[in-house]
Design a protein around this motif. Structure first.
Motif: not given
Length: 121
Positions: A77-79, A95, A81-82, A115-118, A74-75
């Motif tokens: 994926a977040e990184h 995504t 995306a950022a 899966e993350i969407h920002r 999760e971390a």
């Protein structure tokens, strides 16, 4: 919204909760969907009017294979995306999917995926 989709990026990283994951490493699969207008590059046919996906791949590869070790996908994926949102100001939304095909647990399954969407603030 238009999008550029990069699927099935096969990378090797050292992320995980267990010490052996950090020492031995494992394969990860990353998918990225970058939402942005593609009308300008569609008519201009110029690379500078779009996201160069070879460069974006290199950004993702460095994060997974060379940067800090994350305990959670999760971390990770977040990184991803950022950093992509920060690097490419043309991206409106993103995504990111990170798959850990063989987590070191006593279960038989095809792996785990987040899966993350920002959206750009």
């Amino acid at each position: 919204m238009d999008k550029i989709v990069m699927t099935g990026l096969q990378l090797y990283g050292y992320h995980g909760v267990f010490p052996e994951e950090n020492a031995i490493g494992q394969r990860y699969q990353v998918d990225v969907e970058m939402y942005l207008p593609l009308d300008k590059p569609g008519t201009s046919d110029k690379i500078e009017d779009t996201i160069n996906y070879a460069e974006a791949y290199e950004v993702i590869r460095r994060i997974v294979e060379e940067e800090q070790v994350f305990k959670l996908i999760e971390a990770l994926a977040e990184h991803i995306a950022a950093v992509l949102l920060q690097t490419y100001v043309g991206i409106h939304e993103i995504t990111v999917r990170v798959v850990k095909p063989h987590p070191p647990v006593k279960m038989f399954f095809d792996g785990v995926k987040v899966e993350i969407h920002r959206k750009r603030a």
